[in-house]
Write a protein that holds these residues in place. Structure first.
Motif, PDB file in Angstrom:
ATOM      1  N   UNK A 142     -46.504 -22.477-119.914  1.00 22.56           N
ATOM      2  CA  UNK A 142     -46.222 -21.584-121.034  1.00 22.56           C
ATOM      3  C   UNK A 142     -46.025 -20.170-120.521  1.00 22.56           C
ATOM      4  N   UNK A 143     -44.970 -19.510-121.021  1.00 20.99           N
ATOM      5  CA  UNK A 143     -44.689 -18.135-120.633  1.00 20.99           C
ATOM      6  C   UNK A 143     -44.372 -17.317-121.884  1.00 20.99           C
ATOM      7  N   UNK A 144     -44.984 -16.157-121.993  1.00 16.95           N
ATOM      8  CA  UNK A 144     -44.699 -15.239-123.102  1.00 16.95           C
ATOM      9  C   UNK A 144     -43.969 -14.028-122.524  1.00 16.95           C
ATOM     10  N   UNK A 145     -42.832 -13.683-123.140  1.00 14.96           N
ATOM     11  CA  UNK A 145     -42.015 -12.560-122.666  1.00 14.96           C
ATOM     12  C   UNK A 145     -41.716 -11.622-123.833  1.00 14.96           C
ATOM     13  N   UNK A 146     -41.848 -10.339-123.598  1.00 19.36           N
ATOM     14  CA  UNK A 146     -41.512  -9.352-124.631  1.00 19.36           C
ATOM     15  C   UNK A 146     -40.019  -9.458-124.946  1.00 19.36           C
ATOM     16  N   UNK A 147     -39.663  -9.263-126.209  1.00 21.38           N
ATOM     17  CA  UNK A 147     -38.270  -9.421-126.630  1.00 21.38           C
ATOM     18  C   UNK A 147     -37.330  -8.531-125.827  1.00 21.38           C
ATOM     19  N   UNK A 148     -37.776  -7.299-125.565  1.00 23.36           N
ATOM     20  CA  UNK A 148     -36.908  -6.361-124.841  1.00 23.36           C
ATOM     21  C   UNK A 148     -36.749  -6.710-123.365  1.00 23.36           C
ATOM     22  N   UNK A 149     -37.624  -7.559-122.838  1.00 20.88           N
ATOM     23  CA  UNK A 149     -37.566  -7.915-121.413  1.00 20.88           C
ATOM     24  C   UNK A 149     -36.861  -9.237-121.157  1.00 20.88           C
ATOM     25  N   UNK A 150     -36.506  -9.949-122.216  1.00 22.67           N
ATOM     26  CA  UNK A 150     -35.921 -11.278-122.025  1.00 22.67           C
ATOM     27  C   UNK A 150     -34.468 -11.203-121.578  1.00 22.67           C
ATOM     28  N   UNK A 151     -34.151 -12.005-120.559  1.00 24.75           N
ATOM     29  CA  UNK A 151     -32.789 -12.117-120.051  1.00 24.75           C
ATOM     30  C   UNK A 151     -32.493 -13.596-119.829  1.00 24.75           C
ATOM     31  N   UNK A 154     -31.917 -14.851-116.311  1.00 27.09           N
ATOM     32  CA  UNK A 154     -32.924 -14.645-115.268  1.00 27.09           C
ATOM     33  C   UNK A 154     -33.327 -15.974-114.646  1.00 27.09           C
ATOM     34  N   UNK A 155     -33.839 -15.907-113.431  1.00 28.26           N
ATOM     35  CA  UNK A 155     -34.173 -17.126-112.688  1.00 28.26           C
ATOM     36  C   UNK A 155     -35.308 -17.921-113.319  1.00 28.26           C
ATOM     37  N   UNK A 156     -36.146 -17.254-114.152  1.00 30.06           N
ATOM     38  CA  UNK A 156     -37.242 -18.024-114.756  1.00 30.06           C
ATOM     39  C   UNK A 156     -36.736 -18.947-115.869  1.00 30.06           C
ATOM     40  N   UNK A 157     -35.499 -18.746-116.335  1.00 31.35           N
ATOM     41  CA  UNK A 157     -34.905 -19.639-117.337  1.00 31.35           C
ATOM     42  C   UNK A 157     -34.136 -20.730-116.601  1.00 31.35           C
ATOM     43  N   UNK A 158     -34.639 -21.953-116.655  1.00 33.06           N
ATOM     44  CA  UNK A 158     -34.004 -23.061-115.952  1.00 33.06           C
ATOM     45  C   UNK A 158     -33.515 -24.099-116.958  1.00 33.06           C
TER      46      UNK A 158
END
Length: 202
Positions: A142-151, A154-158
């Motif tokens: 599980x990973x929580x990311x702030x809306x403004x930081x989401x891309x 990015x490599x964490x999105x597989x």
């Protein structure tokens, strides 16, 4: 996303105002009708109508101080009604949370069954702990990311990530930007997941 607790409270404007009248008068025994409207975030007209309704039911005593000033006092009957409604509010909150927990767990189980190994929650959400718990139960990271930081690039999105957005419009925007509108099974919004939850009437 709207707070779960705000959702329930908003569906009982009487409880909302009665609770805020009590809180406001505890702070300032001379609170005006306008003060009470601001505390409750209701219009002045709605506040006036509900205050008169409370007085008619015996929950509120309205003492005329001057021609323009009225003092409001919660009666013992009003305090009893507030306690009863607050108990009902807490019961409905617990019931709604149980429904949401079931929806989220089923969603995460289905995601795991489809081969997802990670859930990414984008944006702040009152239900974050339920997503975290469901992922732990189903053995997904599980990973929580702030809306403004989401891309999304990015490599964490597989290909094994399932992205859940707190903001529905952001979900649609990402889908369109990535050219996957209407068919990307690894991207959804929180409200879509909770859509099967039974609606409550408080």
């Amino acid at each position: 996303m709207e707070s779960v607790f705000d959702f329930i409270m908003e569906h009982d404007s009487e409880l909302q105002l009665l609770s805020n009248v009590h809180d406001a008068l505890s702070i300032n025994s001379e609170a005006s009708q306008r003060d009470l409207a601001q505390y409750t975030n209701l219009s002045l007209g709605m506040t006036n109508a509900l205050l008169r309704r409370f007085a008619d039911k015996g929950w509120l005593y309205m003492k005329k101080i001057t021609k323009r000033n009225i003092q409001y006092v919660l009666t013992p009957q009003g305090m009893k009604e507030l306690a009863a409604r607050s108990k009902r509010y807490l019961k409905n909150t617990a019931r709604l949370m149980n429904q949401y927990q079931g929806c989220i767990r089923r969603f995460v189980q289905n995601a795991a069954h489809d081969g997802c190994t990670q859930l990414i929650l984008v944006g702040d959400n009152d239900l974050e702990f339920l997503f975290d718990y469901a992922c732990h139960f189903c053995k997904l990271s599980f990973m929580k990311i702030a809306a403004e930081d989401f891309n999304p690039q990015h490599k964490y999105v597989t290909s094994n990530s399932f992205i859940v957005f707190s903001d529905e419009s952001r979900c649609e925007s990402v889908q369109k930007t990535m050219g996957i509108s209407g068919g990307f099974k690894h991207c959804t919004g929180v409200m879509d997941i909770l859509s099967s939850a039974e609606s409550l009437s408080v």
